[in-house]
Design an enzyme around this catalytic site. Structure first.
Site, PDB file in Angstrom:
ATOM      1  N   GLU A 161     -30.789  -8.832 -14.341  1.00 12.44           N
ATOM      2  CA  GLU A 161     -31.606  -7.751 -14.858  1.00 12.44           C
ATOM      3  C   GLU A 161     -32.851  -7.551 -13.983  1.00 12.44           C
ATOM      4  OE1 GLU A 161     -31.443  -7.884 -19.234  1.00 12.44           O
ATOM      5  OE2 GLU A 161     -33.611  -7.951 -19.068  1.00 12.44           O
ATOM      6  N   LEU A 185     -22.742 -12.403 -12.249  1.00 16.08           N
ATOM      7  CA  LEU A 185     -23.916 -11.718 -12.756  1.00 16.08           C
ATOM      8  C   LEU A 185     -24.763 -11.071 -11.669  1.00 16.08           C
ATOM      9  CD1 LEU A 185     -25.204 -11.452 -15.631  1.00 16.08           C
ATOM     10  CD2 LEU A 185     -26.992 -12.912 -14.703  1.00 16.08           C
ATOM     11  N   HIS A 209     -23.658  -9.189 -20.935  1.00 13.89           N
ATOM     12  CA  HIS A 209     -24.694  -8.718 -20.017  1.00 13.89           C
ATOM     13  C   HIS A 209     -24.182  -7.428 -19.389  1.00 13.89           C
ATOM     14  CE1 HIS A 209     -27.462  -8.529 -16.665  1.00 13.89           C
ATOM     15  NE2 HIS A 209     -28.122  -9.572 -17.118  1.00 13.89           N
ATOM     16  N   ARG A 251     -30.260  -5.867 -23.716  1.00 15.85           N
ATOM     17  CA  ARG A 251     -28.907  -5.909 -23.146  1.00 15.85           C
ATOM     18  C   ARG A 251     -27.826  -5.340 -24.047  1.00 15.85           C
ATOM     19  NH1 ARG A 251     -29.544 -11.950 -20.564  1.00 15.85           N
ATOM     20  NH2 ARG A 251     -30.886 -11.236 -18.881  1.00 15.85           N
ATOM     21  N   PHE A 269     -38.755  -7.209 -17.206  1.00 18.50           N
ATOM     22  CA  PHE A 269     -37.408  -7.577 -17.661  1.00 18.50           C
ATOM     23  C   PHE A 269     -37.113  -6.819 -18.949  1.00 18.50           C
ATOM     24  CE2 PHE A 269     -34.121 -10.781 -16.810  1.00 18.50           C
ATOM     25  CZ  PHE A 269     -34.416 -11.111 -15.495  1.00 18.50           C
ATOM     26  N   ARG A 313     -30.224 -11.929 -27.452  1.00 18.66           N
ATOM     27  CA  ARG A 313     -31.272 -12.593 -26.672  1.00 18.66           C
ATOM     28  C   ARG A 313     -31.874 -11.643 -25.638  1.00 18.66           C
ATOM     29  NH1 ARG A 313     -31.560 -15.127 -21.643  1.00 18.66           N
ATOM     30  NH2 ARG A 313     -29.328 -15.271 -21.223  1.00 18.66           N
ATOM     31  N   GLN A 364     -23.498 -12.351 -26.476  1.00 19.01           N
ATOM     32  CA  GLN A 364     -24.063 -11.306 -25.619  1.00 19.01           C
ATOM     33  C   GLN A 364     -23.186 -10.948 -24.418  1.00 19.01           C
ATOM     34  OE1 GLN A 364     -27.828 -12.008 -23.071  1.00 19.01           O
ATOM     35  NE2 GLN A 364     -28.427 -10.526 -24.622  1.00 19.01           N
ATOM     36  N   HIS A 382     -21.617 -13.293 -21.486  1.00 16.73           N
ATOM     37  CA  HIS A 382     -22.747 -13.974 -20.865  1.00 16.73           C
ATOM     38  C   HIS A 382     -23.370 -15.099 -21.671  1.00 16.73           C
ATOM     39  CE1 HIS A 382     -26.040 -14.335 -18.063  1.00 16.73           C
ATOM     40  NE2 HIS A 382     -26.938 -14.021 -18.973  1.00 16.73           N
TER      41      HIS A 382
HETATM   42  C1  LIG Z   1     -25.377 -16.211 -14.080  1.00 18.77           C
HETATM   43  C2  LIG Z   1     -26.393 -16.491 -15.143  1.00 18.77           C
HETATM   44  C3  LIG Z   1     -27.710 -16.080 -14.973  1.00 18.77           C
HETATM   45  C4  LIG Z   1     -28.674 -16.354 -15.940  1.00 18.77           C
HETATM   46  N1  LIG Z   1     -29.962 -15.946 -15.733  1.00 18.77           N
HETATM   47  C5  LIG Z   1     -30.907 -16.252 -16.665  1.00 18.77           C
HETATM   48  C6  LIG Z   1     -32.277 -15.887 -16.455  1.00 18.77           C
HETATM   49  O1  LIG Z   1     -32.654 -15.325 -15.431  1.00 18.77           O
HETATM   50  N2  LIG Z   1     -33.172 -16.201 -17.414  1.00 18.77           N
HETATM   51  C7  LIG Z   1     -32.805 -16.853 -18.554  1.00 18.77           C
HETATM   52  O2  LIG Z   1     -33.663 -17.134 -19.376  1.00 18.77           O
HETATM   53  N3  LIG Z   1     -31.513 -17.215 -18.769  1.00 18.77           N
HETATM   54  C8  LIG Z   1     -30.565 -16.933 -17.853  1.00 18.77           C
HETATM   55  N4  LIG Z   1     -29.256 -17.296 -18.083  1.00 18.77           N
HETATM   56  C9  LIG Z   1     -28.924 -18.116 -19.253  1.00 18.77           C
HETATM   57  C10 LIG Z   1     -29.285 -19.574 -19.004  1.00 18.77           C
HETATM   58  O3  LIG Z   1     -29.197 -19.863 -17.632  1.00 18.77           O
HETATM   59  C11 LIG Z   1     -28.392 -20.561 -19.732  1.00 18.77           C
HETATM   60  O4  LIG Z   1     -28.287 -20.185 -21.055  1.00 18.77           O
HETATM   61  C12 LIG Z   1     -28.992 -21.940 -19.667  1.00 18.77           C
HETATM   62  O5  LIG Z   1     -29.219 -22.308 -18.331  1.00 18.77           O
HETATM   63  C13 LIG Z   1     -28.173 -22.993 -20.350  1.00 18.77           C
HETATM   64  O6  LIG Z   1     -28.773 -24.256 -20.105  1.00 18.77           O
HETATM   65  P1  LIG Z   1     -28.360 -25.559 -20.899  1.00 18.77           P
HETATM   66  O7  LIG Z   1     -29.293 -26.632 -20.461  1.00 18.77           O
HETATM   67  O8  LIG Z   1     -28.279 -25.257 -22.335  1.00 18.77           O
HETATM   68  O9  LIG Z   1     -26.877 -25.855 -20.407  1.00 18.77           O
HETATM   69  P2  LIG Z   1     -26.194 -25.924 -18.955  1.00 18.77           P
HETATM   70  O10 LIG Z   1     -27.138 -25.725 -17.849  1.00 18.77           O
HETATM   71  O11 LIG Z   1     -24.982 -25.076 -19.024  1.00 18.77           O
HETATM   72  O12 LIG Z   1     -25.760 -27.441 -18.877  1.00 18.77           O
HETATM   73  C14 LIG Z   1     -24.764 -27.985 -19.690  1.00 18.77           C
HETATM   74  C15 LIG Z   1     -24.629 -29.441 -19.343  1.00 18.77           C
HETATM   75  O13 LIG Z   1     -23.787 -30.076 -20.284  1.00 18.77           O
HETATM   76  C16 LIG Z   1     -22.879 -30.899 -19.622  1.00 18.77           C
HETATM   77  N5  LIG Z   1     -21.694 -31.025 -20.467  1.00 18.77           N
HETATM   78  C17 LIG Z   1     -21.013 -30.027 -21.065  1.00 18.77           C
HETATM   79  N6  LIG Z   1     -19.975 -30.533 -21.751  1.00 18.77           N
HETATM   80  C18 LIG Z   1     -20.015 -31.866 -21.598  1.00 18.77           C
HETATM   81  C19 LIG Z   1     -19.201 -32.945 -22.054  1.00 18.77           C
HETATM   82  N7  LIG Z   1     -18.122 -32.756 -22.809  1.00 18.77           N
HETATM   83  N8  LIG Z   1     -19.534 -34.207 -21.680  1.00 18.77           N
HETATM   84  C20 LIG Z   1     -20.609 -34.428 -20.883  1.00 18.77           C
HETATM   85  N9  LIG Z   1     -21.402 -33.440 -20.428  1.00 18.77           N
HETATM   86  C21 LIG Z   1     -21.107 -32.192 -20.783  1.00 18.77           C
HETATM   87  C22 LIG Z   1     -22.651 -30.246 -18.296  1.00 18.77           C
HETATM   88  O14 LIG Z   1     -22.226 -31.186 -17.334  1.00 18.77           O
HETATM   89  C23 LIG Z   1     -24.026 -29.701 -17.979  1.00 18.77           C
HETATM   90  O15 LIG Z   1     -24.780 -30.697 -17.334  1.00 18.77           O
HETATM   91  C24 LIG Z   1     -28.287 -17.022 -17.120  1.00 18.77           C
HETATM   92  C25 LIG Z   1     -26.968 -17.415 -17.300  1.00 18.77           C
HETATM   93  C26 LIG Z   1     -26.017 -17.128 -16.341  1.00 18.77           C
HETATM   94  C27 LIG Z   1     -24.599 -17.502 -16.603  1.00 18.77           C
END
Ligand SMILES: Cc1cc2nc3c(=O)[nH]c(=O)nc-3n(C[C@H](O)[C@H](O)[C@H](O)COP(=O)(O)OP(=O)(O)OC[C@H]3O[C@@H](n4cnc5c(N)ncnc54)[C@H](O)[C@@H]3O)c2cc1C
Ligand code: SF4
Ligand code: FES
Lengths: 237, 577
Positions: B249, B246, B236, B280, B114, B392, B234, B350
């Site tokens: 990578e 997306l 991507h 990135r 990666f 990142r 960031q 991203h």
């Molecule tokens: C397409 C894509 C591919 C990716 N691939 C990778 C990868 O391969 N490797 C890597 O390390 N990272 C990757 N990332 C980044 C990573 O996936 C995210 O940064 C990470 O999953 C975020 O997780 P989180 O738990 O912080 O939030 P999220 O999974 O976004 O969850 C947010 C939660 O908060 C809740 N929420 C939000 N606002 C409120 C509110 N007002 N009231 C109640 N609930 C609320 C939502 O319902 C949800 O449950 C990728 C991101 C994307 C977009």
């Protein structure tokens, strides 16, 4: 191209029954239907009720019945469901579950059935090394079930739930059980067996293949159900 | 009023891991505006980084160094070391909870290359990303949710958090609205964790879900909490042309190559050692430059020009085995099979490096000395520890969710045992109730949809991959005016239950606040570092700017302060790959 989107509407606060509303839109053949629906919501009718999140077919939020078939709106391009100027696309909420509002249905029963099968990894021992070993072949055996995004399409399309037994566990729950039953590391088969082997459990399935036809993740659902039935029968004999 | 010792807001990877830990000893509930398994963590594709060394030699120290260098030395080094050391245990724990990783022939967790992850401090790419095909995030989210079911964690699905109850420097509860009824629900708690994810939806082209609207960050700034390093966002390099979906990578990790209109592997000119696996920020800038210099595929230098991501030489079998979803996205949205033809891609908004400042156990910080609130935690993309610094590395977000989600959850479990409930005044929901009533007052107001589109355009054009002072100053004014316009917006939908319009209007407000703040922070930082590339200040300036920004939004004005960066292990060096 100019098309008409016919949407089945229902708001429990103001409507006694569902009705159809038509919206004329200008869309590109390569537009996602979800984008078009949200354009309608943004510019013509903000009261349109719809769930969405990822917009590329991986979160399972926006399954609905499009021209009579369960699909994810974000994974459906206009050209997939509308041919030429003036075409009409009909959009309805999923079947077999109560409508909450417009294109949103109450998924509690679906999730209750899902949880019923104990869809989680069970192992009595700690791994001998840091990870449980598993060969690529063993891993491949339960690949199908891991793809499920719990989008409810199969449950909606199931003719058995519609016509025969509304209490049938439904396709997705069985797929989820199989995901663990077929995992070489898991030891929960006996416990999950109890959750599948009863009259409303796995047995109502009549192999009608509608679930397999609509699954947006291309899971061979009917096959998975039949293999699971066989596994249960073998275990019991 | 509901009463729980620990409340977790958000059911992505960070929230669910924290919930598993907190619920071991404390009465815990998870609130989420989405059904948990619809959270955006499920969209993560490529992998989760950990120096398991299953295929070749690797060390946590190398991982930590890459993270620091990838972050252009704005990464807190103690946080990065902890991340890389704990990552190993975290990945094994996920496997032991049933996560179906892809495997090596020997049956070990498989690992792939990666961007920015190297052996021996930058020598060559290393296989560090543990993965489950190109559905790693989906598997993490599923596994954690399954474990929550197994452990009877309590969920309030489709509860939208509107406000946080603060008594001075202490958090004592939440104000929420139940989507299915429109009723306000008050939750009392000893400790609250925000794990609400990112806010890519402020940009026109993004990989982020509709739900990624920065709610947690925005609610907290309105309660006087600062945000850290918001200027670092960031892009991507490889989003599907026009849509921003997306393309992981991992495609390049498996050998995919970026090419311009002449068919050149242009990364040879920008990052001779790591090539297509450079970090990135560098690749996004390289693509931008190729397009500007008319070597994009269209060749007109326009905003919608693109380049090719070529995976044809990998062969159909490898693509279907290791990148099945990517192949399907490409077929569905581009009509292109990546085994036959290259994929048209350009950068897509991203990931937020900045966010709610926390210490190493997830407690939210409120000043430049690092003093923390009581009972208030944050983890995941909404938080800033800071392990990602100015940029990142791929796979490090998923690691962060697990490592820091777990640390925060563990600390909450311990904290709630010794703490009492605070005071939640009975009328604490009134402002939120009044706000909803005001929104639904059935008067005419400006159109939210055009405001949203305008914000996304302004951010894309002025606070994107390249930035300059003049444009950002204008953008900041525009956004300030838009925030004024926003206050006049009304909802046309009068229903109480299942009212999506009202929530979307609130989300737009959150995005506008954050866009305004991000622009102000980016305008303030007069250097280029990581993802923050200023045309008018093209060099990194360690003398003046090797520091974290803290920003407050006070009566519509931005107040700024700074926090030291931990550079206890490696002295900052120029960043070459
Ligand atoms: C397409 C894509 C591919 C990716 N691939 C990778 C990868 O391969 N490797 C890597 O390390 N990272 C990757 N990332 C980044 C990573 O996936 C995210 O940064 C990470 O999953 C975020 O997780 P989180 O738990 O912080 O939030 P999220 O999974 O976004 O969850 C947010 C939660 O908060 C809740 N929420 C939000 N606002 C409120 C509110 N007002 N009231 C109640 N609930 C609320 C939502 O319902 C949800 O449950 C990728 C991101 C994307 C977009
Ligand atoms: S099996 Fe397929 S159709 Fe059924 S819920 Fe899972 S992904 Fe959806
Ligand atoms: S919005 Fe996620 S599957 Fe369609």
């Amino acid at each position: 191209m100019k098309i008409t989107v016919e949407i089945q509407r229902f708001n429990p606060e103001s409507d006694s029954k569902s009705y159809t509303q038509k919206y004329k839109v200008d869309a590109e053949p390569t537009d996602r239907l979800l984008t078009v629906l949200l354009d309608i919501k943004g510019t013509q009718d903000p009261t349109l009720g719809i769930r969405k999140s990822c917009a590329h077919g991986v979160c399972g939020s926006d399954a609905m019945v499009i021209n009579g078939k369960e699909r994810l709106a974000c994974k459906t391009l206009i050209k997939d469901v509308a041919q030429g100027e003036g075409a009409v696309i009909r959009v309805e909420p999923l079947r077999n579950l109560p409508i909450q509002r417009d294109l949103m249905v109450d998924q509690h029963k679906f999730f209750k059935n899902y949880m019923h099968v104990k869809p989680y990894f069970m192992s009595s021992e700690e791994p001998k090394e840091k990870e449980f070993r598993q060969t690529p072949d063993e891993r491949q055996k339960f690949e199908e079930g891991t793809k499920c995004i719990l989008c409810v399409s199969c449950y909606s399309a199931c003719p058995v739930i519609q016509e025969v037994n509304p209490n049938f566990l439904g396709p997705a729950a069985i797929v989820q059980a199989a995901r663990f039953n077929d995992d070489s590391r898991d030891e929960g088969f006996e416990e999950r067996l109890l959750q599948l082997d009863y009259p409303d459990g796995i047995w109502p399935c009549e192999s009608r293949f509608e679930c397999t036809r609509v699954c947006p993740r291309g899971i061979k659902i009917t096959k998975t159900i039949n293999l699971t039935k066989r596994k249960i029968q073998q275990h019991k004999s | 009023m509901h009463e729980y010792e620990a409340l977790i807001v958000g059911a992505g990877g960070a929230g669910l891991y924290a919930a598993l830990e907190a619920s071991k000893t404390g009465k815990t509930a998870v609130l989420s505006k989405l059904f948990p398994i619809r959270s955006h963590t499920g969209a993560a594709q490529g992998g989760i980084g950990a120096a398991l060394g299953n295929l070749e030699e690797d060390k946590p120290e190398w991982h930590a160094f890459d993270t620091v260098k990838g972050g252009d030395y704005l990464t807190d080094q103690n946080a990065a070391i902890l991340l890389s050391e704990d990552a190993i245990q975290a990945v094994y724990e996920l496997e032991n909870k049933g996560l179906p990783f892809s495997r090596t022939p020997e049956g070990l967790i498989d690992q792939r290359r990666f961007g920015g992850h190297t052996r021996n401090f930058g020598e060559a790419p290393v296989r560090r990303a543990c993965y489950a095909a190109d559905r790693t995030g989906h598997m993490i989210l599923q596994t954690l949710y399954q474990q929550c079911i197994k452990n009877d964690v309590v969920f309030f699905d489709e509860y939208y958090v509107l406000d946080v109850v603060m008594e001075g420097q202490r958090c004592s509860g939440l104000v929420t609205v139940n989507f299915s009824t429109g009723e306000i629900h008050i939750f009392k708690a000893k400790a609250v964790l925000f794990a609400t994810g990112g806010f890519g939806r402020m940009f026109r082209i993004t990989s982020n879900a509709y739900a990624n609207t920065g709610d947690g960050q925005a609610l907290l700034i309105n309660r006087g909490v600062p945000l850290e390093d918001l200027e670092f966002y960031q892009f991507h390099p490889t989003g599907i042309r026009g849509l921003g979906i997306l393309i992981t990578e991992g495609v390049r990790g498996e050998g995919g190559i970026l090419r311009n209109a002449k068919g050149e592997r242009f990364m040879e000119r920008y990052a001779p050692t790591l090539l297509d696996l450079a970090p990135r920020d560098m690749i996004a800038r390289a693509i931008h430059s190729e397009i500007q210099e008319l070597r994009g595929i269209k060749g007109d230098g326009s905003v919608d020009d693109f380049i090719y991501l070529d995976a044809t030489h990998l062969g159909k079998e490898k693509i279907e085995a290791k990148l099945p979803d990517i192949a399907e996205f490409s077929r569905t949205y581009l009509g292109v099979d990546p085994a036959d033809k290259p994929m048209p891609v350009h950068p897509t908004a991203h990931y937020a490096m900045g966010g709610i400042p926390t210490d190493l156990i997830g407690r939210v910080i409120f000043n430049s000395q690092g003093t923390t609130y009581e009972g208030l935690y944050a983890a995941g993309e909404c938080a800033c520890v800071s392990v990602h610094g100015a940029n990142r590395l791929g796979t490090n977000s998923l690691v962060e969710l697990i490592v820091y989600g777990r640390r925060a959850g563990q600390h909450m479990a311990q904290y709630v045992k010794g703490a009492d409930f605070g005071i939640v005044p009975p009328d604490v929901g009134e402002p939120a109730r009044a706000r909803l009533a005001e929104l639904q007052s059935q008067r005419n107001g400006p159109d939210p949809e055009s405001l949203r589109q305008e914000m996304q355009r302004v951010m894309m054009e002025n606070v994107g991959i390249y930035r300059n002072g003049e444009n950002m100053a204008k953008a900041k004014n525009t956004l300030g005016e838009m925030r004024q316009v926003y206050t006049q917006i009304k909802a046309n939908d009068p229903s109480k239950a299942f009212n999506t319009q009202v929530l979307e209007i609130l989300e737009l407000g959150h995005l506008l606040d954050l866009a305004y703040m991000m622009t102000a922070c980016a305008l303030n930082r007069q250097e280029s570092r990581g993802a923050h590339a200023r045309e008018d200040y093209p060099e990194r300036d360690d003398k003046n700017w090797l520091k974290h920004t803290l920003a407050w939004l006070e009566d519509g004005k931005i107040r700024l302060d700074y926090k030291n960066v931990d550079i206890s292990r490696w002295a900052p060096k120029p960043r070459k790959y």
